[in-house]
Write an enzyme that holds these catalytic residues in place. Sequence first.
Site: not given
Ligand code: DGJ
Length: 737
Positions: A530, A618, A538
């Site tokens: 992330c 839901e 990538d």
């Molecule tokens: C950025 C990430 O993309 C989110 O999903 C989350 O984890 C936040 N950071 C947390 O600070």
Amino acid sequence: MPIIWDPNRRLINIETKTSTYQMKIDEYNNLIHTHYGGKIGDSDMSSEIVYLDRGFSGNPYEAGKKDRTYSLDYLPQEYSCFGTGDFRITGLHVKEANGSKVCSLHYKNHYVCKGLYSIKGLPRIHGNADDDNYETLFVEMTDEVSGLDVTLIYSVIYDLDIIGRSARLRNNGNELLTIEKAASMNLDIPYGNWQWIRYIGRHAMERNIVRSDIYHGVQSVGSVRGTSSHHYQPFSIICKKETNETAGECYGFSFVYSGEHITEIEKDQTGSTRVILGIHPDNFCWRLEQEAELELPQVLLSYSNEGFGKLSRNNHRCINRNIVRGKRSKERRPVLINNWEATYFDFTGEKLIEIAKLAHEMGIELFVMDDGWFGNRNDDNCGLGDWTANEEKLGCSLKELGKKINDIGMEFGIWVEPEMVSENSELYENHPDWVVKTPGRNPNLARNQLVIDFANPEVCDYIIKSLSDILSNAPISYVKWDMNRSICDKHGNSLDADRQGEFSHRYVLGLYRVLETLTTNFEDVLFEGCSGGGGRYDAGMMYYTPQIWLSDNTDPINRLSIQYGSGFGYPVSTMGSHVSASPNHQTGRQTPLNTRTTVAMAGSFGYELDITKLSMEEKQQIKKDIYTFKEYYELIQKGDYYRLSSLEDKCTAWAMVNNDKSEALISVVYHDVEANQLPTHISVPGLDNNIEYNIIYIDHEEIPVHRLSGMALLNGGLSILPSNIEYDSYMIHLVKR
Ligand code: DGJ
């Protein structure tokens, strides 16, 4: 055998299933690129190079005396060098100790090995060395004056029409060489008018497609942000004007690298097109001491003469089979719930347990505790670097919390952001010198945080140790590895002044070493990448983290275009995708639950909302949806992906088709409603012409099942029912009767 050497004509052909790549060693020992495209049999395509005496296109000394038509200024080359008569963009810029900046590479030798080339410290395609599908060509080039040797490396995946190009530089001279630019790949396409598809974006709006003509002059996209970035992808496509999903020529370029990159394209005076892809030279300057080597990252070159669909599917297969690694990547990925959009920083251990219990009842398998569980981190201004659980907030230790989650029947996962530090943290207090900053200047803040110096091996060792301690001491089976800013003020304390130009690449090498160590030592842990969503999405990261949180934007309608753009180069299995709340937190848009689910299911599926606040209906619906997802998991994650619509259409539609074509899953999402609706009509490729398929609208028992053959679905098409619900969607199962 994919690689064929013809000693008489000094030709090397790289054959893949439907393409030929050809190079020729000419009489001056220059390595000329003669063809890349569809099959050419055993023809020597150098006959089609037209040699002319072009004004102001000079000649190499040895050629010039007898042949004024021979010029590096227009000849198609395998790897272009700066300074010796090629005035186009060039791939290699080298400075000798005497200040000279010219370089001229000549062919020395070549050899072929079975299997795929393993690049030291860098991600790359991998495969079983005994498999005849894989072979690697090494072409050794030398600059006789400086002593620089360059080995051009071509790792071939025959069945997928993919060639992994990289290069290795070695200083065999007597003095220091400074490498100022070293592209991983140069491709000269001598003829034709081409278009370029690249992916632009910004945080939470990644990978929007731009397609335009390649004009005379130089065009480029790249990143100097320390990461591959949300802004420009290290994946792009060159195609003909008429190329579409199912027909026409196209070339894909996918950089297996997560740092600073540049793709440059030049259409030159003769109308020939040169593509260069490699590490961005702006922050790059590498001291290559005597006998030292520099390995360059790999580019996946792919070719299709059956449109973008096939190009994408070959890239997907390559990433799933030849990039992604590790036990967890091959097993069924768990359906997860992440507490970020449910609670942000505002949670207690009790609240997490409440969510986990309910999630388990619904069939969710993994609970992920996102940001805010450690140090004094109750907002995004502090705490990064102190990777000790906030026991007061959690009500217990990390180990105990993990155990409680396990006892509920779920796996336990955590969020970390190891490349960052807050000034207000113990790590910063103890090691202010570990922060990336230029002497005498205050560093830029972003999200109020600083970057720690992964170019420093001591920092990497510390991170390996502290994360290993966490992973060994609590029952953690998933890690979300986040990275929430761009890197500037680049300067590494562990590097001498004359090595500061190595900082950016060394940072990436440090990151890869840390990830390699952790993923090897903790093979039962599933790692998800992330970077504020898709800021480091990538093929390089996919080597370590088989799934990556695709975007911080969870609005399903925005996600359609983000997933659509991402899907040209990367498979759905790599796209972290979650069902979130409505109204959506990023856009405020209200969408039906079924549509949020349909969109999230085209990825590594999960939930990210406070499920304790949902209505009974839901909750029941989600339970049913998770059941459906598990039922179709193989099809969704491993099937062949077909785009059935374009971004201009009133709906987005895609299909996943299984290996033996006995089943397919079509998803359709409407972007809009209008009065007196018309149906959407789509042609469905990828099926077996001779199979009769039952057409079943999932979760719509009221819609009667009907039947069409694969041939009819392709040539006649399928009418998708209109809907008068805004942003409605359907999932349609095609199954061999
Ligand atoms: C950025 C990430 O993309 C989110 O999903 C989350 O984890 C936040 N950071 C947390 O600070």
